[in-house]
Design a protein around this motif. Sequence first.
Motif, mmCIF file in Angstrom:
data_model
loop_
_atom_site.group_PDB
_atom_site.id
_atom_site.type_symbol
_atom_site.label_atom_id
_atom_site.label_comp_id
_atom_site.label_asym_id
_atom_site.label_seq_id
_atom_site.Cartn_x
_atom_site.Cartn_y
_atom_site.Cartn_z
ATOM 1 N N ASN A 22 32.737 -4.541 -20.543
ATOM 2 C CA ASN A 22 31.707 -4.713 -21.564
ATOM 3 C C ASN A 22 31.216 -3.356 -22.072
ATOM 4 O O ASN A 22 30.992 -3.176 -23.256
ATOM 5 C CB ASN A 22 30.538 -5.521 -20.998
ATOM 6 C CG ASN A 22 29.495 -5.818 -22.053
ATOM 7 O OD1 ASN A 22 29.784 -6.377 -23.091
ATOM 8 N ND2 ASN A 22 28.268 -5.404 -21.781
ATOM 9 N N ARG A 23 31.100 -2.407 -21.150
ATOM 10 C CA ARG A 23 30.617 -1.073 -21.498
ATOM 11 C C ARG A 23 31.530 -0.393 -22.525
ATOM 12 O O ARG A 23 31.073 0.302 -23.419
ATOM 13 C CB ARG A 23 30.516 -0.229 -20.230
ATOM 14 C CG ARG A 23 29.900 1.091 -20.496
ATOM 15 C CD ARG A 23 29.342 1.738 -19.267
ATOM 16 N NE ARG A 23 28.994 3.079 -19.639
ATOM 17 C CZ ARG A 23 27.978 3.394 -20.417
ATOM 18 N NH1 ARG A 23 27.179 2.474 -20.858
ATOM 19 N NH2 ARG A 23 27.744 4.633 -20.745
ATOM 20 N N SER A 24 32.841 -0.607 -22.402
ATOM 21 C CA SER A 24 33.767 0.021 -23.347
ATOM 22 C C SER A 24 33.589 -0.547 -24.756
ATOM 23 O O SER A 24 33.965 0.092 -25.729
ATOM 24 C CB SER A 24 35.215 -0.139 -22.880
ATOM 25 O OG SER A 24 35.597 -1.490 -22.937
ATOM 26 N N LYS A 25 32.970 -1.727 -24.867
ATOM 27 C CA LYS A 25 32.703 -2.307 -26.182
ATOM 28 C C LYS A 25 31.429 -1.748 -26.802
ATOM 29 O O LYS A 25 31.305 -1.699 -28.017
ATOM 30 C CB LYS A 25 32.593 -3.828 -26.080
ATOM 31 C CG LYS A 25 33.881 -4.507 -25.664
ATOM 32 C CD LYS A 25 33.657 -5.993 -25.452
ATOM 33 C CE LYS A 25 34.891 -6.623 -24.841
ATOM 34 N NZ LYS A 25 34.602 -7.923 -24.253
ATOM 35 N N VAL A 26 30.466 -1.354 -25.959
ATOM 36 C CA VAL A 26 29.159 -0.940 -26.482
ATOM 37 C C VAL A 26 28.944 0.572 -26.467
ATOM 38 O O VAL A 26 27.911 1.053 -26.919
ATOM 39 C CB VAL A 26 27.995 -1.646 -25.733
ATOM 40 C CG1 VAL A 26 28.059 -3.147 -25.948
ATOM 41 C CG2 VAL A 26 27.979 -1.303 -24.267
ATOM 42 N N GLY A 67 30.119 5.298 -44.761
ATOM 43 C CA GLY A 67 29.523 4.831 -43.511
ATOM 44 C C GLY A 67 28.288 5.633 -43.150
ATOM 45 O O GLY A 67 27.432 5.885 -43.992
ATOM 46 N N THR A 68 28.202 6.057 -41.882
ATOM 47 C CA THR A 68 27.072 6.878 -41.440
ATOM 48 C C THR A 68 27.591 8.084 -40.676
ATOM 49 O O THR A 68 28.711 8.077 -40.157
ATOM 50 C CB THR A 68 26.113 6.102 -40.506
ATOM 51 O OG1 THR A 68 26.791 5.758 -39.302
ATOM 52 C CG2 THR A 68 25.564 4.864 -41.175
ATOM 53 N N SER A 124 36.397 -0.334 -40.181
ATOM 54 C CA SER A 124 37.854 -0.358 -40.044
ATOM 55 C C SER A 124 38.472 -1.175 -41.163
ATOM 56 O O SER A 124 39.680 -1.093 -41.393
ATOM 57 C CB SER A 124 38.239 -0.978 -38.702
ATOM 58 O OG SER A 124 37.802 -2.331 -38.673
ATOM 59 N N GLY A 125 37.652 -1.976 -41.861
ATOM 60 C CA GLY A 125 38.172 -2.856 -42.891
ATOM 61 C C GLY A 125 38.683 -4.162 -42.297
ATOM 62 O O GLY A 125 39.025 -5.086 -43.019
ATOM 63 N N ILE A 129 33.601 -1.403 -36.399
ATOM 64 C CA ILE A 129 33.295 -0.042 -36.837
ATOM 65 C C ILE A 129 34.027 0.953 -35.944
ATOM 66 O O ILE A 129 34.063 0.800 -34.724
ATOM 67 C CB ILE A 129 31.775 0.194 -36.811
ATOM 68 C CG1 ILE A 129 31.100 -0.730 -37.824
ATOM 69 C CG2 ILE A 129 31.445 1.648 -37.110
ATOM 70 C CD1 ILE A 129 29.599 -0.745 -37.744
ATOM 71 N N ILE A 130 34.601 1.960 -36.561
ATOM 72 C CA ILE A 130 35.309 3.003 -35.822
ATOM 73 C C ILE A 130 34.405 4.229 -35.740
ATOM 74 O O ILE A 130 33.895 4.705 -36.755
ATOM 75 C CB ILE A 130 36.651 3.353 -36.509
ATOM 76 C CG1 ILE A 130 37.557 2.121 -36.507
ATOM 77 C CG2 ILE A 130 37.316 4.526 -35.815
ATOM 78 C CD1 ILE A 130 38.791 2.271 -37.350
#
Length: 180
Positions: free
Chosen positions: A93-97, A138-139, A157-158, A164-165
């Motif tokens: 989960n951490r790798s997602k956030v 983006g930001t 990423s489209g 979002i990348i």
Amino acid sequence: MSNDLAGVWEVALSDGVHRIEFEHGTTTGKRVIYIDGKEILRRDWMFKLVGKETFTVGKSDAKATINIDAVSGFAYEYTLEINGKSLKKYMENRSKVTSTWVLNLDGIDCRVVLEKDTMDVWCNGQNIETAGEFVEDGTETHFSLGDHNCCVKAVSSGKRRDGIIHTLLVDGTEIAECTE
């Protein structure tokens, strides 16, 4: 440390990678927990050899629980949970956030972590002051590490599935993201 060492886990949090060590004396009933080599909990003469020990780890005070279960006879199994999830599930989960980059700046190893939900940036355990701005695609979140200008770019990423990348630029050079 004694020869009662029953479990060792490495837990990657935003403020760094923490080493958790657990000693369990099955003849004395002793339980000792160390975080990064520092003793944080000690219980002696516990008559119940199974159970749980709950404590916090890291600057965010993540809730950690060591579960002690009897497997057979005098064999025990030790599992670590972080914030109510198994260590494996927590890290998935951490790798997602979060996004993490490891780099060397001026001879110093730096571990930069972006918390995607808050856009907080951490470097080697310190929360870094940032300035965010909206740009055409983006930001950008700007900050400094020593004399180096750093920026985390967030662009779409489209593709809905990829989201979002996030890319780290240090002095204009892209740094590859690492997996923990």
